[in-house]
Design a protein around this motif. Structure first.
Motif, PDB file in Angstrom:
ATOM      1  N   GLY A 440      67.027  65.642  60.152  1.00 51.00           N
ATOM      2  CA  GLY A 440      66.723  65.024  61.445  1.00 51.00           C
ATOM      3  C   GLY A 440      67.984  64.805  62.256  1.00 51.00           C
ATOM      4  N   ALA A 441      69.058  64.343  61.593  1.00 44.32           N
ATOM      5  CA  ALA A 441      70.326  64.135  62.287  1.00 44.32           C
ATOM      6  C   ALA A 441      70.902  65.452  62.785  1.00 44.32           C
ATOM      7  CB  ALA A 441      71.316  63.437  61.363  1.00 44.32           C
ATOM      8  N   ALA A 442      70.729  66.516  61.998  1.00 42.57           N
ATOM      9  CA  ALA A 442      71.192  67.835  62.439  1.00 42.57           C
ATOM     10  C   ALA A 442      70.414  68.306  63.672  1.00 42.57           C
ATOM     11  CB  ALA A 442      71.028  68.840  61.298  1.00 42.57           C
ATOM     12  N   ARG A 443      69.102  68.093  63.649  1.00 42.74           N
ATOM     13  CA  ARG A 443      68.273  68.481  64.800  1.00 42.74           C
ATOM     14  C   ARG A 443      68.665  67.667  66.038  1.00 42.74           C
ATOM     15  NH1 ARG A 443      63.533  71.422  63.795  1.00 42.74           N
ATOM     16  NH2 ARG A 443      63.468  70.674  61.645  1.00 42.74           N
ATOM     17  N   GLY A 444      68.931  66.366  65.816  1.00 39.29           N
ATOM     18  CA  GLY A 444      69.375  65.531  66.925  1.00 39.29           C
ATOM     19  C   GLY A 444      70.707  65.986  67.490  1.00 39.29           C
ATOM     20  N   VAL A 451      72.357  72.642  72.217  1.00 39.66           N
ATOM     21  CA  VAL A 451      72.037  73.873  71.495  1.00 39.66           C
ATOM     22  C   VAL A 451      70.548  74.151  71.647  1.00 39.66           C
ATOM     23  CG1 VAL A 451      71.969  74.952  69.206  1.00 39.66           C
ATOM     24  CG2 VAL A 451      73.938  73.555  69.875  1.00 39.66           C
ATOM     25  N   PHE A 452      69.750  73.073  71.681  1.00 32.76           N
ATOM     26  CA  PHE A 452      68.331  73.167  72.014  1.00 32.76           C
ATOM     27  C   PHE A 452      68.144  72.697  73.451  1.00 32.76           C
ATOM     28  CE2 PHE A 452      68.028  71.893  67.368  1.00 32.76           C
ATOM     29  CZ  PHE A 452      67.825  73.187  66.915  1.00 32.76           C
ATOM     30  N   ALA A 453      67.307  73.389  74.175  1.00 34.47           N
ATOM     31  CA  ALA A 453      67.093  73.039  75.580  1.00 34.47           C
ATOM     32  C   ALA A 453      66.314  71.740  75.727  1.00 34.47           C
ATOM     33  CB  ALA A 453      66.359  74.174  76.294  1.00 34.47           C
ATOM     34  N   ASP A 454      65.371  71.491  74.791  1.00 33.79           N
ATOM     35  CA  ASP A 454      64.526  70.301  74.886  1.00 33.79           C
ATOM     36  C   ASP A 454      63.915  70.037  73.518  1.00 33.79           C
ATOM     37  OD1 ASP A 454      62.512  72.259  74.625  1.00 33.79           O
ATOM     38  OD2 ASP A 454      62.214  72.352  76.801  1.00 33.79           O
ATOM     39  N   THR A 455      63.127  68.964  73.424  1.00 29.54           N
ATOM     40  CA  THR A 455      62.538  68.612  72.130  1.00 29.54           C
ATOM     41  C   THR A 455      61.530  69.660  71.661  1.00 29.54           C
ATOM     42  OG1 THR A 455      60.907  67.225  73.276  1.00 29.54           O
ATOM     43  CG2 THR A 455      62.867  66.132  72.402  1.00 29.54           C
ATOM     44  N   GLU A 456      60.859  70.301  72.591  1.00 30.69           N
ATOM     45  CA  GLU A 456      59.903  71.343  72.197  1.00 30.69           C
ATOM     46  C   GLU A 456      60.611  72.454  71.435  1.00 30.69           C
ATOM     47  OE1 GLU A 456      56.654  74.433  74.184  1.00 30.69           O
ATOM     48  OE2 GLU A 456      57.512  72.810  75.384  1.00 30.69           O
ATOM     49  N   GLU A 457      61.758  72.888  71.929  1.00 33.28           N
ATOM     50  CA  GLU A 457      62.521  73.923  71.235  1.00 33.28           C
ATOM     51  C   GLU A 457      63.090  73.387  69.925  1.00 33.28           C
ATOM     52  OE1 GLU A 457      66.427  76.841  71.814  1.00 33.28           O
ATOM     53  OE2 GLU A 457      65.654  75.706  73.529  1.00 33.28           O
ATOM     54  N   ALA A 458      63.524  72.125  69.926  1.00 31.33           N
ATOM     55  CA  ALA A 458      64.132  71.550  68.728  1.00 31.33           C
ATOM     56  C   ALA A 458      63.147  71.484  67.566  1.00 31.33           C
ATOM     57  CB  ALA A 458      64.672  70.158  69.042  1.00 31.33           C
ATOM     58  N   PHE A 459      61.864  71.287  67.863  1.00 29.19           N
ATOM     59  CA  PHE A 459      60.880  71.081  66.805  1.00 29.19           C
ATOM     60  C   PHE A 459      59.918  72.250  66.616  1.00 29.19           C
ATOM     61  CE2 PHE A 459      62.202  66.736  67.700  1.00 29.19           C
ATOM     62  CZ  PHE A 459      62.385  66.247  66.409  1.00 29.19           C
ATOM     63  N   GLU A 460      60.173  73.377  67.261  1.00 32.48           N
ATOM     64  CA  GLU A 460      59.203  74.471  67.184  1.00 32.48           C
ATOM     65  C   GLU A 460      59.077  75.040  65.767  1.00 32.48           C
ATOM     66  OE1 GLU A 460      60.329  77.575  69.833  1.00 32.48           O
ATOM     67  OE2 GLU A 460      62.294  77.938  68.907  1.00 32.48           O
TER      68      GLU A 460
END
Length: 490
Positions: A440-444, A451-460
């Motif tokens: 989770g910390a890495a995704r954050g 590196v991710f445009a938004d949360t949708e991309e971060a969690f796809e």
């Protein structure tokens, strides 16, 4: 390659995980120490750890994760930090630690918070802090001021555990709004540092670090830290959150009405509210969620049961020859309700859900002619679930209903009995995901470093591992019996 590094400072261990930014997969993870990290208890109610041990194990974990991934320093594009909440680290002007960290389950400061609640006024505290000052970081510092004035006189900055690791990485003492709120340093009415509590306790505002965004550039890894961790100097630290807001984030729990849970060192249910909600008795607590802003309110409602992992570990030691998986298998062979055994899992300090009472753990209803290890294994898991349900009822009174609860497929959520009992007593579907605090910390970090445009991309690419729907059975009956035992104990 583009990897994201997450470091999670727990009270049992420190874990590091490398995530491939493109696939969302973990490519290397490690945790140290291999046995549980020691918690010092020099006096009853005390719980302390040495921050330098966190640093030592963070380095070992990062090096091992990098080795497993075959990653070079330049592959890591950003670093995120998750950490055990409510701790207090005091440092001097040279950034040296002045005393052991007073961690989340330390209960020595309870009287300071209770006194502040009464003298400042319940309405002022609940309206501004959304909580009683309780046993949180500000009250812990008040204990230091009163009982260790020679240490307090040397304090330059006070830091949460994640703030401390970020300082070691970047050289800067910083904090976040979410972190300040968990320490009782944030005024939600004014959306600024809680001057009224700082003034009451006699703290200078200078003891707090610079406020940085939860997602965004919080500093860069220094040359010295880069050499220590095997990273590239200048790598951004771009995310930081306490373990429970971070656990919710790791499960994509960001919108009002969504609920996350975890059952590791502590047992937690954490729901997101779109209002500045609070429990008048502070049995559950309200903090700024990772995406909270003045104009877009996101408050995390947190129920915490201290006696979760420690009860499970205590039982394992008592069993002697069983692994956790074998305990889980044994629990399945006992009936719902554990044949009449009731366990109250409150043996790890003051419990906020019990209004900071210390009632101790209890095992009730043992029959030496009928009960064996299977009943004990099931009863401890039911006791933990029922204590979570007891607090979840408070959350429901605050409007936090939920038809599903998301959790990582780890710790007690690896137990079929634990999951089925929680689903059965709450009526909510349990969704299990392939994630943990370090991931989770890495995704954050990826979100904070863009590196991710938004949360949708971060969690796809977040992977759903399984679902447990409520099943018929006497779960509620067993819970009501458990609650009757609790009411007699308190």
């Amino acid at each position: 390659m583009a990897y994201l590094l997450g470091i999670d400072i727990g009270s049992s261990s420190v874990k590091a995980a490398l995530m491939d930014a493109q696939s969302g997969k973990c490519v290397g993870s490690a945790s140290f120490p291999e046995t549980e990290m020691k918690i010092g208890t020099p006096e009853p109610g005390f719980a302390e750890q040495d921050p330098e041990l966190w640093y030592k194990y963070a380095k070992k974990s990062v090096h091992k994760a990098m080795e497993l991934a075959g990653a070079s320093p330049e592959d890591v594009k950003a670093v995120g930090i998750a950490y055990q909440m409510h701790g207090l680290v005091c440092v001097d002007s040279a950034q040296n630690v002045l005393c052991p960290a007073n961690i989340w389950c330390d209960s020595r400061a309870v009287p300071f918070g209770e006194k502040a609640f009464l003298e400042i006024g319940e309405e002022k505290c609940l309206g501004g802090l959304l909580n009683s000052p309780g046993n949180f970081t500000a009250s812990k510092l008040a204990w230091i001021k009163e009982n260790q004035p020679e240490i307090f006189a040397k304090v330059d900055k006070i830091l949460l555990p994640g703030d401390w690791l970020a300082m070691k990485l970047t050289g800067k003492a910083t904090t976040t709004v979410s972190g300040l709120s968990e320490g009782m340093f944030w005024d939600f009415e004014k959306e600024q540092v809680a001057d009224f509590l700082m003034d009451y306790y006699g703290f200078s505002p200078d003891v707090l670090g610079e406020i940085v965004p939860t997602f965004g550039n919080q500093g860069e890894v220094t040359e010295f830290a880069a050499a220590e961790f095997g990273l590239a100097a200048g790598t951004p630290v771009s995310y930081r959150a306490g373990d429970q807001p971070n656990n919710a984030f790791s499960l994509n729990v960001l919108k009002p009405g969504e609920v996350a849970a975890t059952a590791g060192t502590s047992g937690v249910i954490y729901g997101v509210s779109g209002n500045r909600s609070y429990d008048p008795k502070s049995r559950v607590n309200s903090f700024a969620h990772v995406n909270h802003t003045k104009d877009d309110v996101h408050v995390g409602i947190l129920l915490c049961i201290n006696g979760t992992g420690i009860l499970n570990a205590w039982t394992k030691r008592l069993m002697g020859d069983l692994s956790y998986n074998e305990m889980n298998d044994l629990a399945k062979t006992a009936p719902i309700g554990s044949g009449g055994i009731t366990v109250l899992p409150f043996g790890n300090g003051a419990e906020r859900v019990l209004e900071n009472r210390e009632v101790g753990a209890q095992i009730c209803g043992l029959d030496f002619n009928r009960h064996d290890r299977s009943h004990i294994c099931r009863a401890i898991q039911e006791g933990i679930v029922f204590s979570l349900m007891y607090g979840f009822e408070v959350m429901r009174e605050m409007g936090m209903g939920a038809s599903k609860i998301r959790a990582g497929a780890a710790n007690l959520f690896q137990s079929e009995v634990f999951c089925e009992t929680l689903a059965g007593v709450s009526g909510a579907k349990i969704e299990l995901y392939e994630t943990d605090g370090a991931l989770g910390a890495a995704r954050g970090a990826g979100l904070g470093a863009k590196v991710f445009a938004d949360t949708e991309e971060a969690f796809e690419n977040l992977e759903l591992r399984g679902e447990i729907s409520p099943k018929e059975g006497p779960y509620v009956e067993a819970y009501l019996k458990w609650k009757n035992h609790l009411q007699q104990a308190v």
